[in-house]
Write a protein that holds these residues in place. Sequence first.
Motif, PDB file in Angstrom:
ATOM      1  N   TYR A 141     -25.314  40.242  16.197  1.00 35.52           N
ATOM      2  CA  TYR A 141     -24.581  39.904  15.046  1.00 35.52           C
ATOM      3  C   TYR A 141     -24.436  41.111  14.034  1.00 35.52           C
ATOM      4  O   TYR A 141     -23.267  41.218  13.492  1.00 35.52           O
ATOM      5  CB  TYR A 141     -24.928  38.718  14.465  1.00 35.52           C
ATOM      6  CG  TYR A 141     -25.001  37.450  15.408  1.00 35.52           C
ATOM      7  CD1 TYR A 141     -24.190  37.453  16.613  1.00 35.52           C
ATOM      8  CD2 TYR A 141     -25.772  36.262  15.229  1.00 35.52           C
ATOM      9  CE1 TYR A 141     -24.226  36.339  17.537  1.00 35.52           C
ATOM     10  CE2 TYR A 141     -25.837  35.201  15.941  1.00 35.52           C
ATOM     11  CZ  TYR A 141     -24.972  35.274  17.268  1.00 35.52           C
ATOM     12  OH  TYR A 141     -24.947  34.221  18.072  1.00 35.52           O
ATOM     13  N   ALA A 142     -25.397  41.658  13.867  1.00 34.33           N
ATOM     14  CA  ALA A 142     -25.550  42.639  12.684  1.00 34.33           C
ATOM     15  C   ALA A 142     -24.775  44.036  13.237  1.00 34.33           C
ATOM     16  O   ALA A 142     -23.910  44.448  12.331  1.00 34.33           O
ATOM     17  CB  ALA A 142     -26.907  43.248  12.499  1.00 34.33           C
ATOM     18  N   ARG A 143     -24.720  44.321  14.464  1.00 30.60           N
ATOM     19  CA  ARG A 143     -24.088  45.282  15.129  1.00 30.60           C
ATOM     20  C   ARG A 143     -22.457  45.059  14.850  1.00 30.60           C
ATOM     21  O   ARG A 143     -21.633  45.954  14.711  1.00 30.60           O
ATOM     22  CB  ARG A 143     -24.585  45.730  16.332  1.00 30.60           C
ATOM     23  CG  ARG A 143     -25.880  46.356  16.389  1.00 30.60           C
ATOM     24  CD  ARG A 143     -26.234  46.595  17.921  1.00 30.60           C
ATOM     25  NE  ARG A 143     -27.629  47.128  18.126  1.00 30.60           N
ATOM     26  CZ  ARG A 143     -27.871  48.270  18.084  1.00 30.60           C
ATOM     27  NH1 ARG A 143     -26.837  49.304  18.443  1.00 30.60           N
ATOM     28  NH2 ARG A 143     -29.099  48.939  18.113  1.00 30.60           N
ATOM     29  N   LEU A 144     -22.380  43.975  15.200  1.00 32.18           N
ATOM     30  CA  LEU A 144     -20.854  43.489  15.214  1.00 32.18           C
ATOM     31  C   LEU A 144     -20.338  43.305  13.806  1.00 32.18           C
ATOM     32  O   LEU A 144     -19.207  43.937  13.845  1.00 32.18           O
ATOM     33  CB  LEU A 144     -20.694  41.772  15.923  1.00 32.18           C
ATOM     34  CG  LEU A 144     -19.226  41.319  16.014  1.00 32.18           C
ATOM     35  CD1 LEU A 144     -18.238  42.465  16.870  1.00 32.18           C
ATOM     36  CD2 LEU A 144     -19.447  39.767  16.707  1.00 32.18           C
ATOM     37  N   LEU A 145     -20.933  42.870  12.899  1.00 39.55           N
ATOM     38  CA  LEU A 145     -20.615  42.837  11.416  1.00 39.55           C
ATOM     39  C   LEU A 145     -20.152  44.386  11.034  1.00 39.55           C
ATOM     40  O   LEU A 145     -19.402  44.473  10.302  1.00 39.55           O
ATOM     41  CB  LEU A 145     -21.583  42.225  10.712  1.00 39.55           C
ATOM     42  CG  LEU A 145     -21.332  40.768  10.622  1.00 39.55           C
ATOM     43  CD1 LEU A 145     -22.608  40.020   9.852  1.00 39.55           C
ATOM     44  CD2 LEU A 145     -20.119  40.144   9.758  1.00 39.55           C
TER      45      LEU A 145
END
Length: 341
Positions: A141-145
């Motif tokens: 999720y952090a990479r996608l954000l």
Amino acid sequence: VFTEEDKYNLYSNLLFKYFLAEGVVCGHDLFVASAKEHPDNILKELPAPLLDDTHRNELGEAATVVKAEDSQDSMKIAWRYQNLPKLEASPTTTTKFGHYYDISKKMPPELLQFIKWQSFYLPEELNLPPKRKICNMNNAYARLLESIQRIIYQQGFDGSDPQKKQKNILRIGIQSLGSLLWGDDICSSDTPEDIHSLTKFLYVLRGLLRKSLSACIITVPAHLIQNKAIMERVTNLSDTVVGLESFIGSERETNPLYKDYHGLVHVHQIPRLNSLICDVSDTKDLAFRLKRKLFTIERLHLPPDLSDTVSRTSKQDLAESAKLLSSGCGAMAMGKKHLDF
């Protein structure tokens, strides 16, 4: 837009592709994220748009068939009922909203060449050097954000920052968010280790979308999430929540009451406009069907009479459905006869 996937992810995946196809036809920029299917393959499978002339011809043929059927049925109806108006027999206006697509054909590659699109494929992103964790959030999720934030700020979609170039819309599509492929265990455990990871992601994403020229559609396997508290938080963080209930593998698949449909559409939430709460209708009066070329969402019309072949359970189901329909319709069912895609 938050879409609850059906059990076999057939129809929700089709809506996901319609959203992206509409962006291609309108000339919007695309950002496609997935952990299961490569975004390049998703774009190759987008439905082909129907030309205005072709669509007009198809509508004309359908109207001719309807008129022919009406002329035949008029001889069977008692004379005192012939002059009564029909309920939503045809769309009241010819106003065109959006575009129409042929699901039997794929979008020509020439159309994709005129738009800008970027992809996020999680297996490829995980091979990159590790990045710092954001607020104890899931690494995926952090990479996608970070990818979404970088595109919004660098590609000129930040609404708070005046842009010199011509403005455009960014369409974001995220497929099967919350599944095990994203490294989240909310679909496999009643007590996940990081129960707030998905809601943290949606909270930050909501802030990014609010101040940018962008729109996002997210599909989630909601039928696998056992913790109802997570679904309530996800619903509160979404503008529009739509669920698709497929008849595949259920008793309704062989029920003669629903022989003309392939599933139900549940509108759990619609956007709030100048109000604290939104109008949420509990009536199940929308259904969808998959035709040879079109996917349609229609008002659920049940047969007026029951034959001897219908079971007692089906009769009870019909009575409950009729009671729901008579109690009032939601805001989504007050317009045209059906929605074509």
